[in-house]
Design a protein around this motif. Sequence first.
Motif, short mmCIF file in Angstrom:
data_model
loop_
_atom_site.label_atom_id
_atom_site.label_comp_id
_atom_site.label_asym_id
_atom_site.label_seq_id
_atom_site.Cartn_x
_atom_site.Cartn_y
_atom_site.Cartn_z
N VAL A 38 0.74 -1.13 0.08
CA VAL A 38 0.23 -0.10 0.09
C VAL A 38 1.09 0.68 0.05
O VAL A 38 0.65 2.39 -0.85
N ASN A 39 2.04 1.05 0.68
CA ASN A 39 2.66 2.63 0.85
C ASN A 39 3.85 2.35 -0.08
O ASN A 39 3.68 3.79 -0.65
N GLY A 40 3.78 1.29 -0.90
CA GLY A 40 4.35 1.24 -2.51
C GLY A 40 4.04 2.21 -2.81
O GLY A 40 4.03 3.17 -4.06
N VAL A 71 9.19 14.07 -17.53
CA VAL A 71 8.99 12.74 -18.48
C VAL A 71 10.10 12.12 -17.09
O VAL A 71 9.99 10.84 -17.07
N ALA A 72 11.27 12.75 -16.73
CA ALA A 72 12.47 11.55 -16.05
C ALA A 72 11.45 11.61 -14.77
O ALA A 72 11.79 10.04 -14.02
N LEU A 73 10.44 12.30 -14.68
CA LEU A 73 10.00 12.12 -12.85
C LEU A 73 8.90 10.72 -13.41
O LEU A 73 8.69 9.80 -12.18
N TRP A 74 8.42 10.78 -13.95
CA TRP A 74 7.23 10.19 -14.54
C TRP A 74 8.60 8.42 -14.79
O TRP A 74 8.29 7.22 -14.30
N PHE A 75 9.13 7.93 -14.94
CA PHE A 75 10.01 7.58 -15.00
C PHE A 75 10.83 6.74 -13.74
O PHE A 75 10.06 5.40 -13.74
N ILE A 76 10.67 7.24 -13.14
CA ILE A 76 10.90 7.24 -11.55
C ILE A 76 10.03 6.84 -10.53
O ILE A 76 9.93 5.36 -9.77
N SER A 135 10.16 3.24 -9.13
CA SER A 135 9.38 2.81 -7.79
C SER A 135 8.02 1.71 -7.41
O SER A 135 8.20 1.04 -7.10
N MET A 136 7.47 1.07 -8.85
CA MET A 136 6.76 1.02 -8.75
C MET A 136 7.25 -0.83 -9.24
O MET A 136 6.50 -1.65 -8.67
N ILE A 160 7.33 -4.85 -7.15
CA ILE A 160 7.19 -6.63 -7.71
C ILE A 160 7.20 -7.90 -6.99
O ILE A 160 7.23 -8.71 -6.64
N ASP A 161 8.45 -7.39 -6.23
CA ASP A 161 9.38 -8.49 -5.18
C ASP A 161 8.50 -8.48 -3.95
O ASP A 161 8.87 -9.89 -3.59
N PHE A 162 8.21 -7.27 -3.75
CA PHE A 162 7.67 -7.30 -2.38
C PHE A 162 5.60 -7.63 -2.03
O PHE A 162 5.61 -8.90 -1.51
N LEU A 163 4.86 -8.89 -2.97
CA LEU A 163 3.92 -9.10 -4.30
C LEU A 163 4.41 -11.21 -3.64
O LEU A 163 3.48 -11.87 -3.03
N THR A 164 5.59 -11.48 -3.57
CA THR A 164 5.77 -12.53 -2.87
C THR A 164 6.54 -12.94 -1.56
O THR A 164 6.80 -13.93 -1.38
N LEU A 165 6.36 -12.05 -0.99
CA LEU A 165 6.32 -12.07 0.91
C LEU A 165 5.52 -12.60 1.25
O LEU A 165 3.73 -13.55 1.00
N PRO A 166 5.18 -13.53 2.05
CA PRO A 166 4.15 -14.29 2.89
C PRO A 166 3.67 -13.34 4.17
O PRO A 166 3.75 -12.08 4.29
#
Length: 465
Positions: free
Chosen positions: A329-331, A431-436, A440-441, A445-451
Motif C-alpha cells: 500500500v505504501n509503495g 518524463v524523468a519523474l514519470w520514469f522514476i 518505484s512501482m 513486484i518483489d514484495f508481492l512474493t512475501l508471505p
Amino acid sequence: MCDRRTATALLVAGTMFMEMLDATVITTALPAIARDFGAAAVHLSVGVSAYLVALTIFIPVSGWAADRFGARRIFMLAISIFTLASILCAASHNLGQFTLARILQGIGGAMMVPVGRLVVLRDMPKQRMVHAIAIHTWPALVAPLLGPVLGGWIATHWSWHWIFLLNLPLGLIALVASWRLIPTLENHPMAFDTWGFILSGSGFGMFMAGIEACSRNDVSSQLSMMLLIAGILLLAVTTYYLRHCQNPLFNLDPLQIATFRISVIGGSVFRIAIASAPFLLPLMFQLEFSFSAVKAGTLLLWLFAGNLCMKTFTTWILNRYGFKKVLLVNGLLVSAGFAAMAMFTKATPEWLMTVVLFISGMNRSMHFTAINTLGFADVPNAKMRDANTLQAILVQMNIGTGIAVGALALAIAAMIHGSSSSVATAADFRVALWFICGLSMLAMIDFLTLPKDAGGTLLSRKTPV
C-alpha cells in the motif's frame, strides 16, 4: 529518559548522519573551495568521488575488524579517524591534500556506520527492532536533503572550512558517548581474507567510480562505461570467490534468507528511485521554475518534515497491518507522490507543492523503515555481521546509483524531445519523474512474493500509538 539500547541507537544514527551529510554537504560549497585552492570548480568534484569510492571499498572490512578487534574499539577508532580527517580537510591548502583527506574521511566513515549498526542489531531484542531501525533510517532520508542547503549556507555566511570543523565537537561527543554506552564484547580472532578484500574493493570501487562518472558531464561516456563494465566483471568474480572461499571476508549466505533477499533486491530498486529525488527536484525548481537556491532548498525541507513526523507512527502502523500490506500500500503511495511531482508546473501553488512533498516524506520514511527492518527479521545472530555488511554496501551503492539514474532519466527525456539535459525543460523533468515513478512501482513486484506473516517475529499487536 531513554534506556541504554535506545541511546546507543541514537548515537549510531548521529554518526550515520555525520557520514552521509559529508557525502553531499560540499556539493554547493565547491566553487568557494575551488577559489581558495586556485583550481577549477569542476575539478573539485574529485573530493566527492574520492569520499564515496573510499567509503564503498572499505565497508566490507568493517565486519571482520569488529569481530577481530572488538566492536567498541573499532567504532571509536573510526570516529577518531573521521574526525581527524575532517580537521585535515579544513586545513588543506590544495586539491591534492584535500583529496587525500577526503579518502581518509571515507575510510573512517566506512568503518564507523556499519560497525555502529552491528552493535545495535546484535544488542537489540527482535521485538524492539522496528523501533531501532526507525531511528536509523532518518539519516539516509535527511542528509541528502539538508547537505546541499547547509553546505551552501555555511560557505556563504561563514567559511567552507566550518563544514568540516563542525565535525570536531560532534566527534568528541560521539567518542564520550561510545565509551559510556557500548559494551565490551569478546573478540573473535580470524585470518584476514586478503584476496576477498582486493577483489571486492576493486569491484565496488570501479563500479561506484563508474556510477559517479555517469552522473557528471566532465567525464566521457566511454570512460564511464569502461569503469562500470570492469566493476561488474570484478564483482562477478568476487561473488564466485566468496562462495567458494573457506573463510571469506564476508559471507553471502544471508541472501538465502527470503526476507533478507527480497528486502535487498526490491529495496535496492526503491532506494535508487528515492535517491534520484534530491537530484531532480532542486534542478527542476531552479532551472525551470526560476526558484532561488534557498527557496528550492526550503521546499525540499518539507520532505524532511514529513520524514520526522512519520517516525511517531511507524512502529504502530507496522504492528497493526504487517510488513507485506504496508510495503504494498505504501509503495503505491510513494509512486503516487512521484506522479504528483511530475505534474508540477510554474503555475502550481506553492502550498500544494509543500503538501505533496510533506506527504511524500512521510511515505518515504515509512517505506525505508519497513524495508530495512524486514531485512533482519529472520537473520540469526551468527549471520548478523554478514547481513549488516551486505546491506551497508548496497545502501551506499544505491545512493550513488540513484543520482546517476536521475541524470540518465533526464538525459533520455531530453533526447526524446530533441534537446540537451544541460538546458532541460519542464517536459524533460516531467518524463524523468514519470520514469522514476515507474521504477518505484517495479520495486513492488518483489514484495508481492512475501508471505502474509513476513517479519512476524518483530511485531507486537499490543503496541499502542
